[in-house]
Enzyme design. Structure first.
Site, PDB file in Angstrom:
ATOM      1  CB  SER A  57     -16.228 -45.696 -86.149  1.00  0.00           C
ATOM      2  OG  SER A  57     -16.948 -46.913 -86.212  1.00  0.00           O
ATOM      3  CG  HIS A  58     -13.501 -51.296 -86.720  1.00  0.00           C
ATOM      4  ND1 HIS A  58     -12.976 -50.815 -85.550  1.00  0.00           N
ATOM      5  CD2 HIS A  58     -12.738 -52.374 -87.055  1.00  0.00           C
ATOM      6  CE1 HIS A  58     -11.955 -51.570 -85.185  1.00  0.00           C
ATOM      7  NE2 HIS A  58     -11.782 -52.529 -86.087  1.00  0.00           N
ATOM      8  CB  SER A  59     -18.809 -48.505 -89.426  1.00  0.00           C
ATOM      9  OG  SER A  59     -19.799 -47.762 -90.104  1.00  0.00           O
ATOM     10  CG  ASP A  69     -14.697 -48.334 -83.418  1.00  0.00           C
ATOM     11  OD1 ASP A  69     -13.482 -48.515 -83.559  1.00  0.00           O
ATOM     12  OD2 ASP A  69     -15.536 -48.601 -84.296  1.00  0.00           O
TER      13      ASP A  69
END
Lengths: 250, 136
Positions: free
Chosen positions: B8-10, B76
């Site tokens: 995920s980007h996070s 994502d």
């Protein structure tokens, strides 16, 4: 390949990367401005940071070869440039670098360029006309390959033609609609805007050309991407041996 | 055993999604990875490659084979997909990206991976079946 050639090759690649880093830094605001119109306004900053780091990494290498320098630059761009530009500019470079394993020759340069284009297309799932860096890269790679393989031009002239081709590609991104990347969310509002990725691709190629000319000790050739007409294929002049078409020019 | 990577980007989102999937995962290896490496939002191919190698498990021999049965990667958005793609190409492990919503896909993949006869393909297929999950 002699040791001197190998050293000249990697030093040329390092010099090119340094020139690109300087140029992208100088164009940072310009690229950000282009990106803020249709994207998220991070292209200038991301690319400037990534290329600055890449130039440092390339400079720090101890007696490498051209492939290693290109791979290191690609890896650094992948890690330092955020967003899609990391894998597109950097990831493609990591894979295309493998084509320089025997140094830089006209043949390996064509192979490198083709692999790079292929990787960018595949990774971004983009084709010509999507308003992306592919629109600058495709004409550049096609013109370079044709100039080397068909026209047998000196590599520096082939590169100059490729840069002109890329410039035309950048202009082509303005009147078309974005179909990939963040700009595609804008739909028809993306029409009328120059693509930032195509623009930075052109800047990179311009710097590579300048550094190549400088290292060869020649002026940048004045040329454009167009070629003379091909008399043999003119349907009105079916010259079997080409003599009729040739005599017309005399 | 098929391993799972959640990208995920996070970083926190990746960890949270892995946590949810792990509830259903038995002893399947689930590796979360995310963030730009400097505390910000983004993804880094090298980090994803490390996560793939960790999820593949076991010692990798010189020919790049490990005792694992491969890895299915859930991602994502946007550049995370491209970076995962680069990581898959760079890794010696057998890894595939599932074209699936990241959380639902990770849960489906975790369940599928507990099947003793699970393969990379069967796990990916189940992950991708998550595209059709209706919630209402």
């Amino acid at each position: 390949m002699s040791e001197e050639d190998a050293e000249a090759d990697w030093k040329a690649v390092v010099a090119a990367v340094e020139a690109v880093a300087e140029r992208i830094e100088a164009e940072r605001d310009h690229l950000t401005q282009l990106d803020s119109a249709i994207g998220d306004a991070d292209h200038g900053g991301n690319m400037a940071r990534g290329w600055a780091e890449a130039a440092d990494a390339a400079r720090d290498l101890d007696d490498p070869d051209a492939e290693t320098v290109a791979k290191t630059v690609g890896k650094t761009l992948m890690a330092e440039v955020g967003g899609a530009s990391g894998p597109l500019f950097g990831g493609s470079l990591v894979f295309a670098a493998g084509d320089l394993d025997e140094g830089i020759t006209p043949e390996t340069a064509v192979a490198f360029a083709e692999t790079y284009l292929e990787k960018v297309e595949d990774r971004g799932d983009a084709r010509v006309g999507d308003q992306t860096m592919v629109d600058a890269l495709t004409p550049a790679v096609h013109t370079f390959k044709k100039s080397i393989e068909v026209d047998d031009l000196p590599p520096i002239e082939a590169l100059a033609k490729a840069v002109d081709a890329a410039e035309r590609g950048v202009a082509f991104t303005v009147p078309i609609r974005a179909r990939k990347g963040r700009a595609s969310y804008l739909g028809w509002r993306s029409v009328g805007h120059q693509d930032p990725g195509a623009t930075s691709t052109l800047f990179i190629l311009e710097e590579v050309l300048d550094v190549a000319a400088e290292r060869l000790g020649v002026d940048v050739p004045e040329t454009d991407a167009s070629s003379p007409t091909i008399p043999d294929e003119d349907p009105d002049e079916p010259a079997e041996d080409g003599s009729a078409a040739a005599s017309e020019d005399d | 055993m098929v391993g799972i990577v959640v990208v995920s980007h996070s970083e926190r989102a990746a960890e949270g999604i892995a946590e949810v999937a792990a509830e259903m995962a038995g002893d399947t290896r689930i590796e979360p990875v995310g963030g730009d490496g400097k505390g910000g939002i983004g993804t880094v191919p090298d980090a994803i490659e490390e996560a793939i190698d960790a999820a593949a498990g076991g010692e990798t021999d010189e020919g790049g084979r490990s005792d694992g049965d491969g890895v299915v990667v859930l991602v994502d958005l946007g550049s995370a997909v491209m970076n995962a793609d680069v990581a898959v190409e760079l890794s010696d492990a057998e890894a595939v990206i599932a074209d699936a919503p990241v959380l639902e896909g990770a849960v489906n993949a975790a369940v599928a991976a507990t099947d003793p006869s699970a393969t990379v393909e069967s796990v990916r297929e189940q992950a991708e079946a998550a595209r059709d999950i209706e919630k209402l």
